[in-house]
Design an enzyme around this catalytic site. Structure first.
Site, PDB file in Angstrom:
ATOM      1  N   ARG A 447      -1.372  -9.095 -11.945  1.00  0.00           N
ATOM      2  CA  ARG A 447      -2.670  -9.627 -12.227  1.00  0.00           C
ATOM      3  C   ARG A 447      -4.115  -8.343 -12.064  1.00  0.00           C
ATOM      4  NH1 ARG A 447      -4.586  -5.612  -6.495  1.00  0.00           N
ATOM      5  NH2 ARG A 447      -4.803  -7.669  -4.783  1.00  0.00           N
ATOM      6  N   TRP A 481      -3.011   5.211  -2.029  1.00  0.00           N
ATOM      7  CA  TRP A 481      -2.320   5.741  -3.526  1.00  0.00           C
ATOM      8  C   TRP A 481      -1.721   4.099  -3.941  1.00  0.00           C
ATOM      9  CZ3 TRP A 481      -1.832   9.634  -6.885  1.00  0.00           C
ATOM     10  CH2 TRP A 481      -1.172   9.885  -7.856  1.00  0.00           C
ATOM     11  N   ASP A 482      -2.260   2.726  -3.646  1.00  0.00           N
ATOM     12  CA  ASP A 482      -1.735   1.733  -5.080  1.00  0.00           C
ATOM     13  C   ASP A 482      -1.453   1.793  -6.062  1.00  0.00           C
ATOM     14  OD1 ASP A 482      -0.892  -0.843  -3.863  1.00  0.00           O
ATOM     15  OD2 ASP A 482      -3.125  -2.167  -3.349  1.00  0.00           O
ATOM     16  N   ASP A 552       3.532  -5.879   1.998  1.00  0.00           N
ATOM     17  CA  ASP A 552       2.243  -6.700   1.761  1.00  0.00           C
ATOM     18  C   ASP A 552       2.839  -8.067   3.144  1.00  0.00           C
ATOM     19  OD1 ASP A 552       0.656  -5.241   0.885  1.00  0.00           O
ATOM     20  OD2 ASP A 552       0.826  -6.932  -1.257  1.00  0.00           O
TER      21      ASP A 552
HETATM   22  C1  DGJ Z   1      -1.961  -4.534  -2.528  1.00  0.00           C
HETATM   23  C2  DGJ Z   1      -1.518  -3.717  -1.080  1.00  0.00           C
HETATM   24  O1  DGJ Z   1      -0.413  -3.404  -0.868  1.00  0.00           O
HETATM   25  C3  DGJ Z   1      -2.584  -4.282  -0.322  1.00  0.00           C
HETATM   26  O2  DGJ Z   1      -2.591  -3.395   1.814  1.00  0.00           O
HETATM   27  C4  DGJ Z   1      -3.976  -4.093  -0.621  1.00  0.00           C
HETATM   28  O3  DGJ Z   1      -4.355  -2.617  -0.371  1.00  0.00           O
HETATM   29  C5  DGJ Z   1      -4.318  -4.669  -1.550  1.00  0.00           C
HETATM   30  N1  DGJ Z   1      -3.758  -4.105  -3.087  1.00  0.00           N
HETATM   31  C6  DGJ Z   1      -5.528  -4.647  -2.945  1.00  0.00           C
HETATM   32  O4  DGJ Z   1      -5.336  -4.954  -4.057  1.00  0.00           O
END
Ligand code: DGJ
Length: 740
Positions: A447, A481-482, A552
């Site tokens: 990504r 927190w991703d 997602d």
């Molecule tokens: C992946 C997450 O699962 C989404 O909900 C979102 O926050 C995106 N990243 C943002 O880049």
């Protein structure tokens, strides 16, 4: 203090751990190792268990000694096996000595009984802070060859029928030892008549259920992604072939860990099953320098004879009392709106304020600002690591924006992806060496981004400082927190060559350390973890972040499967569940707002769409959904969860589940249909978990029904719709049962 539920027979060195409904028994064997005797439904305490420990000779080698030919290591059930002394199954641990030998002779030394269950120092762990529920047994072994000591820790939580196991190695010698594998738990079961039930998938299709009969050899679920992963989840079950959600024997296994893991089942030549749970021994090697220790993560084991719903419920109860941050255990989670699917990167303060104001009018309680607020991040190629507000989007700073949200009486949350770095960032200009890479190899992007070396204390400090600055200046109530890629080129120039195999585990320890510091410094901030949706849906992170973004994939029909699968191992309060726009961004599918709501209600509810573009009738519907959810929020988030019709069994066209309050006075059931078929059969819905002697009303209709009727005879479900207009593909019905 709880009555003693760990029974020790000093003379025979037999240990019998009892929970309310289970017994876990083992003993010290002739060779000084611990041998498994029994794990299952509770049985009486006896001085010994001759029936369960009887052996007969098999035409197999080797034996303990010529004098004891029936003690054949390949055939014994062990508690924590090594390789090299005749047990040829995969071992729980392996240690390499300075001379390269991997032979150990660990023999029993002593035991210790402790009240309660203390937390681990550097790892997320279960706990019994009040010291009034759990009991802990620590069994110590000493290696006759190296002096290495091993502690096997067993904590029992009687009321949830849970046993927590872990191992700790200490090197008191002057010799340098290396741990090649150090699993958290081994369980040897006497037969293999089980189905292995696992939860697997990929991005946007997480935790679908797969059920397969055990077969001879190794079968396993694992990750080498330095994350628990979308692909496999550390939670698995072993169930008798006839076991269902409703009835039958089932064991549950999980791990309080977020990195590379292994759950394996080895069916051997005598049809016994060895279950190993812990850090994946591949990509692992730990230097046990003189005078140092290594503590494994904790494994969770639970058992019931009453089916998989019961197993899920007892584990859910256990996590809420002994794993999740007590600050959030019973606190209702806010209804949020997140701008990700509404705007992606295309927003500014003015645009967001229109969403906030609209959300406020609808009764939504928190606004979450997702990716794109920092650096100059207008797409996903840039700025990770630069956790400074983008003044183009927020000319008055996030503080000002947050203030406006707070002034409306709403909460405010912010997205971070702390572990990442973009090449196009100030951080990379300053500290290219902080990026995980191997100088001899071309870094592999994911990504468009790379990963920070979380084994470096200065990286943790940098992130802590910036995140705490944002928490304080923007008065954050919540952090998402991703973590959006897996790690490649796992190498750190900070570590010595013989430490490189420590890196995957050290990385996770770094993540935990940052979480630990932030959650301790800001105890009121609610964290939600996320990894491209549900890529780190594990108990390690749940310890710090009591909820996680489930997937997602926000399409209601896909979510039915994902949430159904997830519910086996994790309660609804751990699942972030949002209503998004149609056609759905991931699936292109159109489902009604009613169905999208009816699926998302069963979790930490929210919206993720541009509500400023919706028709007035839809906004009215959202207002009603929000009000309805508020009325039953506690039930949706914390009620006892029952799976009823599974998408993973039969045609899977009808899916249903239900929540029930602790006092059984309220229940809400949902019945979803994927595709409509003509002339549907007459249909009844069979409630679960009601009080048989209590009368209930359904959806406030005047008629009343006894719980026993609703559960045993069922509730008539109309399948012909009054207005005839609503599509019955992806159709949903909710039944609210209230005691009268
Ligand atoms: C992946 C997450 O699962 C989404 O909900 C979102 O926050 C995106 N990243 C943002 O880049």
């Amino acid at each position: 203090m709880a009555p003693m539920t760990i029974n020790v027979n000093e003379a025979n060195l037999v240990f019998h751990l009892q929970t309310d409904h289970t017994s876990y028994i083992f003993r010290i064997m002739e060779n000084g190792e611990a041998g498994q005797i029994y794990y299952g439904q509770k049985i009486h305490v006896q001085p010994n268990y001759k029936n369960l420990t009887s052996r007969e000779w098999r035409d197999d080698n080797p034996s303990l000694s010529e004098e004891d030919p029936n003690f054949q290591p390949p055939a014994i059930k062990s508690e924590y096996a090594s390789l090299g002394k005749g047990d040829f199954r995969y071992p729980a641990f392996q240690v390499t000595q300075e001379n390269g030998s991997r032979i150990t002779e660990l023999t029993y030394d002593h035991y210790q009984l402790l009240n309660g269950k203390s937390r681990l120092a550097d790892l997320p762990s279960t706990f019994d802070d009040a010291n009034d529920d759990a009991q802990t047994l620590v069994l110590s072994f000493k290696d006759q060859i190296t002096g290495l000591t091993l502690e096997l820790n067993y904590s029992i939580f009687p009321h949830q029928d849970v046993i927590v196991k872990s191992a700790k190695f200490t090197n008191p010698s002057s010799e340098k030892l290396v741990l090649n594998r150090a699993l958290s738990s081994q369980l040897d079961l006497p037969d293999s008549n089980y189905d292995l039930i696992q939860f697997s998938g990929t991005w946007a299709r997480e935790r679908h259920l797969y059920r397969n009969q055990l077969r001879p050899g190794i079968q396993s679920i694992s990750s080498l992604r330095t994350s628990s992963s979308h692909q496999q989840n550390p939670f698995m079950m072993l169930a008798r072939p006839q076991t269902t959600d409703e009835q039958g024997d089932v064991f549950g296994f999980n791990l309080v860990y977020s990195g590379n893991f292994l759950d394996s089942v080895e069916v051997d030549q005598y049809d016994t099953s060895r279950i190993l749970t812990g850090i994946n021994p591949d990509e692992f090697g730990w230097n046990l320098a003189p005078q140092t220790s290594f503590q494994t993560p904790e494994a969770i084991l639970s058992y019931t004879t009453e089916g998989m719903n019961q197993l899920s419920q007892q584990m859910a109860d256990f996590y809420s009392q002994h794993l999740v941050n007590p600050r959030f255990t019973h606190e209702d989670r806010p209804i949020l709106i997140n701008n990700w699917e509404a705007t992606y990167f295309d927003f500014n303060e003015a645009k967001l304020m229109t969403i906030v104001n609209q959300a406020h009018q609808l009764g939504i309680e928190m606004f979450v600002l997702d990716d794109g607020w920092f650096g100059h991040r207008d797409d996903d190629t840039t700025s990770l690591g630069d956790w400074f507000v983008d003044k183009k989007k927020f000319p008055n700073g996030i503080e000002h924006f947050s203030q406006q949200v707070h002034d409306l009486g709403m909460k405010f949350g912010l997205w971070f992806e702390p572990e990442m770095i973009s090449i196009d960032s100030d951080l990379y200009q300053k500290h290219p060496e902080w990026m995980i890479h191997d100088p001899k190899s071309t870094p592999t992007p994911g990504r468009h981004q790379f990963v920070l070396d979380m084994t470096r204390p200065e990286v943790i400090d940098y992130l802590y400082d910036l995140m705490s600055h944002m928490i304080e200046s923007a008065n954050l109530d919540y952090i998402k927190w991703d973590m959006n890629r897996h790690i490649t080129e796992m190498f750190s120039s900070e570590l010595t060559s013989d430490q490189q195999l420590e890196m995957p585990h050290r990385y996770i320890l770094g993540v935990y350390q940052l979480y630990d510091r932030l959650t301790k410094a800001y105890p009121n901030v609610l964290f939600e973890s996320c990894a491209s949706g549900g890529g780190r849906f594990d108990l390690g992170l749940m310890y710090y972040a009591p909820q996680a973004w489930t997937s997602d994939d926000t399409d209601a029909a896909e979510r039915m499967l994902i949430q159904f699968g997830t519910s086996y191992g994790y309660p609804q309060s751990m699942m972030g569940t949002h209503v998004s726009a149609v056609p759905n961004d991931q699936m292109g599918r159109i489902t009604s707002l009613k169905t999208r709501g009816a699926v998302a209600f069963f979790g930490d509810f929210g919206y993720e769409l541009d509500i400023t573009k919706m028709a007035p009738e839809e906004l009215d519907q959202i207002k009603d959904q929000v009000a309805f959810y508020k009325q039953y929020r506690h039930l949706f988030q914390f009620g006892k969860f029952y799976r009823i019709d599974s998408p993973f069994v039969g045609s899977g066209n009808v899916i249903s589940w239900q929540v029930v309050s602790d006092d059984r006075k309220q229940a809400i059931a949902a019945r979803y249909q994927l595709l409509n078929h003509p002339n549907a059969p007459y249909t009844r819905f069979y409630f679960k978990g009601l009080d048989p002697n209590q009368q209930y009303q359904i959806n406030d209709d005047a008629e009343t029904y006894y719980g026993d009727e609703l559960m045993n005879a069922g509730y008539f479900v109309p399948t012909i719709l009054a207005d005839g207009k609503e599509s019955k593909d992806f159709y949903s019905q909710l039944f609210v049962a209230k005691a009268v």
